[in-house]
Every structure is written in structure tokens, then in C-alpha cells.
Design a protein around this motif. Sequence first.
Motif, PDB file in Angstrom:
ATOM      1  N   LEU A   1       0.827  -1.213   0.000  1.00 61.73           N
ATOM      2  CA  LEU A   1       0.000   0.000   0.000  1.00 61.73           C
ATOM      3  C   LEU A   1       0.856   1.256   0.000  1.00 61.73           C
ATOM      4  O   LEU A   1       0.611   2.186  -0.768  1.00 61.73           O
ATOM      5  N   MET A   2       1.872   1.278   0.876  1.00 61.67           N
ATOM      6  CA  MET A   2       2.709   2.472   0.957  1.00 61.67           C
ATOM      7  C   MET A   2       3.512   2.631  -0.331  1.00 61.67           C
ATOM      8  O   MET A   2       3.748   3.745  -0.802  1.00 61.67           O
TER       9      MET A   2
ATOM     10  N   ASN B   1      -0.316  -0.683 -11.355  1.00 62.83           N
ATOM     11  CA  ASN B   1      -0.868   0.619 -11.021  1.00 62.83           C
ATOM     12  C   ASN B   1      -1.368   0.601  -9.584  1.00 62.83           C
ATOM     13  O   ASN B   1      -1.432  -0.452  -8.942  1.00 62.83           O
ATOM     14  N   GLY B   2      -1.680   1.779  -9.082  1.00 66.20           N
ATOM     15  CA  GLY B   2      -2.057   1.917  -7.680  1.00 66.20           C
ATOM     16  C   GLY B   2      -3.243   1.053  -7.301  1.00 66.20           C
ATOM     17  O   GLY B   2      -3.259   0.415  -6.244  1.00 66.20           O
ATOM     18  N   GLU B   3      -4.236   1.003  -8.170  1.00 65.96           N
ATOM     19  CA  GLU B   3      -5.430   0.217  -7.897  1.00 65.96           C
ATOM     20  C   GLU B   3      -5.089  -1.270  -7.777  1.00 65.96           C
ATOM     21  O   GLU B   3      -5.627  -1.978  -6.929  1.00 65.96           O
ATOM     22  N   GLN B   4      -4.152  -1.722  -8.630  1.00 63.63           N
ATOM     23  CA  GLN B   4      -3.782  -3.134  -8.592  1.00 63.63           C
ATOM     24  C   GLN B   4      -3.131  -3.483  -7.252  1.00 63.63           C
ATOM     25  O   GLN B   4      -3.476  -4.486  -6.621  1.00 63.63           O
TER      26      GLN B   4
ATOM     27  N   ILE C   1     -15.218   3.100 -12.012  1.00 61.94           N
ATOM     28  CA  ILE C   1     -14.181   4.110 -11.806  1.00 61.94           C
ATOM     29  C   ILE C   1     -12.872   3.445 -11.367  1.00 61.94           C
ATOM     30  O   ILE C   1     -11.787   3.866 -11.754  1.00 61.94           O
ATOM     31  N   SER C   2     -12.955   2.366 -10.591  1.00 57.45           N
ATOM     32  CA  SER C   2     -11.740   1.754 -10.062  1.00 57.45           C
ATOM     33  C   SER C   2     -10.962   0.990 -11.129  1.00 57.45           C
ATOM     34  O   SER C   2      -9.782   0.705 -10.945  1.00 57.45           O
TER      35      SER C   2
ATOM     36  N   GLY D   1       0.409   7.304  -9.141  1.00 62.50           N
ATOM     37  CA  GLY D   1      -0.052   7.488  -7.778  1.00 62.50           C
ATOM     38  C   GLY D   1      -0.836   6.286  -7.280  1.00 62.50           C
ATOM     39  O   GLY D   1      -1.013   5.309  -8.010  1.00 62.50           O
ATOM     40  N   PRO D   2      -1.312   6.351  -6.032  1.00 63.84           N
ATOM     41  CA  PRO D   2      -2.036   5.212  -5.445  1.00 63.84           C
ATOM     42  C   PRO D   2      -3.455   5.119  -5.982  1.00 63.84           C
ATOM     43  O   PRO D   2      -3.860   5.899  -6.837  1.00 63.84           O
TER      44      PRO D   2
END
Lengths: 562, 311
Positions: free
Chosen positions: A133-134, A165-168, A154-155, A142-143
Motif C-alpha cells: 500500500l505504501m 498501477n495503484g489500484e492493482q 471508476i476503479s 499514484g495510489p
Amino acid sequence: MTSTKFDPRILKAPHPVPGAPDNWKRFFSFNTDAKVIGIQYIATSLLFLLVGGLLAMIVRGELITPPADLVDPTVYNGLYTMHGTVMLFLFLFPVLNGLNNLLIPTMIGAPDMAFPRLNAAAFWLVPVFAVLLMGSFFLPGGPAQAGWWSYPPISIQNPMGLFFNGEQLWLLAVALSGISSIFGAINFVTTIVRMRAPGMGFFKMPLYCWTAWGAQIIQLIGLPALTGGAIMLLFDLSFGTSFFRPEGGGDPVLYQHFFWFYSHPAVYVMVLPVFGIFSEVFTCYARKPLFGYKFVALASFGIVFLSLIVWVHHMFYTGTPNWMRILFMFTTMTIAVPTGVKVFAWVATLWGGKLRLTTPMLFCLGGLINFIFAGITGVMLGTVPIDIHVGNTYFVVAHFHYVIFNAIVLGVFAAVYHWFPKFTGHMYYEGLGKLHFALTFIGCTLNWLPLHWAGLLGMPRRVASYDPEFAIWNVIASIGAFMLGVAAIPFILNMVSSWARGPQSPPNPWGAIGLEWLLPSPPPAENFEDDVPTVINNPYGYGLGEPQVADEEYYIRRAQEA
Amino acid sequence: MTTTTNNKSPNVGAIVIIAVAVALNLVLAVLMARWSYSWFPPQASSAAPYVDDLFALETGIGSFLWFGLTGVIGWTLLFNRAPKYDESYGEPIEGNNRLEITWTVIPTVIVFAIAIYSMQVNDKLDALGPKQKYALGTDPATVAAVDPRATVGPIDVIARQWSWEFIYPDGVRSSELHLPINQRVNFRLISEDVNHSFYVPAFRLKQDIIPGSVISYSLTPTREGRFRLRDAMFSGAYFSQNQTDVIVESDEAYSSWLKATAKQPLQPGLSPGSDLYAKRLANGDKGWATVPPAPAPLVNDPGDASIPHDA
């Protein structure tokens, strides 16, 4: 059934660090001692409370003025998403698992958890998904920015088109968190069911264990749905499936069912142990038995059952057909009844008591009146027509922060103070504790009470900017939020200095009843080892003059001499 | 140690105190319920008065409970405190079955009464029509809205990242929503990208818009004015900008607006996200990832974002 025939492998477990339990290095090792794991969980989660709090303060800094002028709106979206995620998956769930590790074995007289290695594995998954996560903050895009609900589509928009990517990373982290919590839940449930001290029938079990048991059963039932939903969403995002993708014939609303089937009961996973903490703390500092022990215990399972059949109240305005809205409105309203039984029981417990306003008692009293308030706004949100107006506005934000912070986190702080002497062997400083309470209570009220009005006036949640008519409520809220940041200072000072040089704690500094208070402070690695007391009476016999266990004098003396 | 006094005669003092406290609490609850009406924007739809009445009722009951319980807790804090060094116990009461039944049955009755009343209010709102799926990419116009009782519409409400477009039955397009007062109007809520929500606080109504579905939605505006329409379901980078106004006007004003607007040529409508995104690109595209905004819709009346809204 109860049993003292523990698996000998638990009692004779080798310590991975030489010199344990006195060597500080054990906290950084794959240690199988529940009390070490408990402190590992709590320390890690408090660190992430600071991270989540910092994110919240940037969010509140942005919202102190109507336009989006502090950070780019995309950054704002990422920050609030990560604030929610960190607070839930890296602060609240781990801190409660930490309390479970410390309290369950000692309260039921077990030497350790049923599956010590699984227990350690569950904890060590936390740093793994914390790093994921961090780390997502440093990816090119970005996250994750889709909120902690992570609703598709949207996600799964993936604007940069990159595979990583951040979502992954967010979805992987949530799935790992789910696996960690399932490990924990298997352990806690098994320990409670199989490893209670002789004589400790279910109706002689402390309420913290009842509520933790209920909460962990919810984890076992609900988490597979969320984890499954997260994995399907990950496939939609990364491998081109279309479970939830409308272009491919998928249904984005289906995800919302997977998500809320777990994530509504998840609130009860967090609040139930705090109900347990309330029951322990109110009885101890009001010097009275718990009013209606059996009702309070059974109400926990009423809540468990009902929590599993209310999730659609998060979807009253997503196109849910009317019959379904009405059905789920009724189930949602019903949950007020067992919760009310608990609330009335605590108030009746306080009535005519001999109240001692120590730090944990203050946190619980503050938490209780906030929880009553949150329960009332919860009933409002449960009624379809009100929810249609205030759903997805700041009214909801205010309501759930009243539950999650103003009640649950206050309860967690109460627990940290109440059991601090037991597990560190040192007393905390009462003055700093009361300062922490005062700042927290005033800060959290300023932060979330005004936002109810912003929501009623129609301010949507998750906005980076807003119309000027909402400004006054947001200014007050931001001041409260910064005050909560300040409140962390006396807390950290108290924890660090008390552990380092606080006065030695006797085995039972509060005159509390419970097996854990019959152990030395801090308890030895295997608690009672193979000399487990036999429970003969109810857990909250304050003033009844009945010893909780046979030969109580012997165990008290043994703890004092240790 | 406390001793239990077994006093059979009723304690007159206690009864008086309780009666006064309950009466005060009732007054307070009624005052809170009345005050609650002022917490909302003006009532601008036929739904709003019902919602506000229900909320006032819940505020009254909630206030009575909260002040009552907090009052009892406050009483114990004032009068049940242990003196310093007093290690004794309170009276060891373990419970009371009659009380348990009371505080199980009464709340059950109250919440079910509220739920039944809410059910009736929900029937009065009568806003949500059927939700019909269609294949994204095909023309949603093939999906018919169903509300025989509506006298205006169906008006297509198209939500995008991040703009609103309204298409009236005669083909007129606008960026602000114009509605005639006191007529039931039917909408077809459509999204082609992500979830959005059609939320007008002054109407007290909100409905999510789901891509791949056409949702039929109806309401009756009851007050002239310019009210804010806010996207209430998070829709990405410029979500908070995805707002426009609803203009409720008289029948004559509405029909003359329709007539005049029909003669206007198509031009780019309001698209606040596009402006901010252009600014972001001009500043070197800093920030985290976002999809680019959809092109501004082409409309006959682009509206005017600088006019202040009433609520």
C-alpha cells in the motif's frame, strides 16, 4: 465443552529468540507467543494510525476552504482513499487483532492461541500488504483513487494503461489483508471454543471473548465475499475479464453486493470487541456486576446474525427495487434492538455504582455517549427516504466517523490504557492519559458533529471542493481534526515513557475481576502454564463476594510472588 | 458496604424528580424536532415535506433517547462517584428480567413503527421507476422510460466525467436542467462511463446512474428557483466540479424557454472539468493519473455557471 488437555506443542514451543521473553528482539522476529504478536500488532497499527491521521489532516487542510487549492484533485482523491484504507486495514483490524492476542488467551486461561504459527503468519502478512500500500504512493500514476469502496467502473479505468498501477496494488493488499484476517479468525474462534479454563462454560466467559468470538465468526462468513470480489475486480482491471465491466456485459452493481456483504458486517467486526471492552471497563470502574450479563452476551450474537442481512442499506439509491429496499430497511432497523439491550445494560451498570474516572473509564464513557448518538443517526440512515436525501453526503461521513472514531477508537484507547499495566508491567501516567482523553473528546466532537449539518444541507462526500455555504461546518471540522493530531502527542509520550520508566505494576492494579488479573504483570510466556485455575463463578462478581475461581487466594499470592 | 434498604412505600421524591426530568426531556425533544426543519435546504419538490417530517420525527425520538441516556450517565457522574481511596463496591445488582423485556420490546415497537411510517413516506416519494439494462455502446434511446403519470418528459439526463447534459423530448439540449413547476416530470438517467448520482438536495431526491442501465426516475418540483444538482457518487478526478443547476420556473416561462432555445445553434455546454484539466496540462500535468474529461456536450443552451443558486 472445556478442556485443559492442551496440545503439548503449545506449552513446549521453542522461543525463536534467545533470552525471550526479556529480549526486545523478539518483537522483530517470527515469534509464536500470542503476547508478543499482540504487541507487534498494536505497535504496528498505532504507527499506521499516525500515517492515516497525517493523510486525514492533509484532507482536512484541503477542505478548510471551499476551492481545491492545497493539492491537485487527483492527489486529494488518492489521499482520502488511502486514509480510509490505512485506517481500516492497517490500523483498526490489526489493533483489534492485537487486543485479541493479548486478551483472549489470558482471559480464558489458555497458554497461547490454538495455532501459534498461523497466528504469527497472520501478523507478518500485515507488514507485507503495508509495504504494497505504501509503495503504491511511488508509482507513476499514484495510489488508488477510487475510495475505499473501490466501486467499478471508476476503479478499473486505469488512466495510464500501465499493468502495475495503484489500484492493482490496492486490490492485492486488500486480498492479502483478507487472508490475514481469515487466518486470525480461524485461530481466535478455535481458541475460544476449545481452550477455555476448566469450569468456564460459555456463560462464565468474559464479554470481551463473547464479542471477539462473534466478530471473528463474521470475519469467517463475510471475508470470502470481499476477498473474492477484490480478486474478480483485480481480474477486470489487469486481465480484461468483465465481471463488473458494463462494456463486456458485466454488472457494476454486482460488485457493490460483494463489497457490502462483508463491509457492512465489518463495522460490527470492529464495534463488537469495543462492546466487550465497554463491558469490562464499566464493571471494573463502576464496581458493579454487569447488568444482565446473559442478555448482553446473547445480544452479541443477535447483532452477528442481523449484521449479515442488512448490507443492501448501502445501496438504497443504486436502482435497487423497492421491495428489496423495504426488506432491508426492516432488517436494518431491527439491529437497533440487540444494540439497545447492550446500551441500556451499560447505563444500568453505571447506575448506583462507585465510579472511578480513570483514563480508560473516561474513554469508555465518551465512547458510549458518542455511540448512542451514532446509533440514532444510524437508524435515520436506515430509513429509506432519509437515506435517499443524506446518503453519500457528509451526514454519512459524520455518522460513520462517530461510530468508527468517536466510539470504536475511543474504546480501543480505553483498552490500551486499561490493560497497559498488565502486559507491559508498568503503570501509565494518569495525567497524560486524561489530557489525551480531553483533547480527543473535544477534537472528535468538533470534527464530526458539525459535518452532520453540512450533509443535511446537501454536501456530497469525497469532494475536493465545495460551495461556499458549507464553509463554516468545514472550518470547525478541520480545527477538530488538527486537535486530534495534537492529541497524539500526550498519547505517544505516555506510552513510550510509561513503558520505559513507569512505576512497576502489581498484578491487579484496578481491583478488576478476570483471569488475566490473576497473572503476574507482565504474564509469563505460557500464562498459567499447566496450573490453570478452575472457574466457579460469573466473570463480573463485583461486590458479590464470590471468588471467580477456586483457590483464588492461591493464584493471587502466586502472581504477587512471581 | 452499601446496605440494601427494602423500602416498600413509594419514594415520592424520586418519582417527582423522574417525572420532571421526563417532562423536560419531552420538551427538549419537541424543540429539537421543530428545529430540525431549519437544517435542510428549502423544500422544492413534492417529496421534500414528507422527508422533512420523517426526519423531524426521528430527531425527536432520537433526542429524547440521547438526552435521556446522557442525562442518566451525567447523574451517575455527579452523584455516584467513589470518594478517593474508597475501594468499596456499588450495590451488586446483577440484572432485572422485567427491565430487560421492557427495553427489548419498547425499542422494537419504536423501530418498527418508524419503519412502517418510512415505508408510507417512500410510497409518497414514488420516484424510482424500472431500471432496464442495455448493451453499452448501443443507443440507449431504444430503451423506453415508463411513467404514464408524468406530464413532462421523458427528459434524458446524461452524466459524464465531468459534465451534465439534458435532452428534452423535442430534441432541445441544455447544460442546466429546466423544469416547469408542479408537474410530474420523468427522466431517463443515463451514464456512458462510470457511476454518477443525480442529487438535488432541495428536492431531497437522489438516484445513482449506472452505466449499462437506463433508470426511469420521476419527481414533481414545487418551488420556483435555481437549485443545485450535485453528482453524489464519486466519479473521479473532477467529481466535486460535476455540478449544475436545476431551474424550476412557471409553465409559461418553461415553454417559452423551450421555444427560444430550440432556435439556438448547438455550442459547447458547461464542462468545468475540461477547464480545470486544461489548466493542469498548462501547468505541466502534475498530480496523479486521471482520465481526460469527456468533450463538452454540444447543447442549445449552455447556461451560465456564474449565476448564484438559491439552494
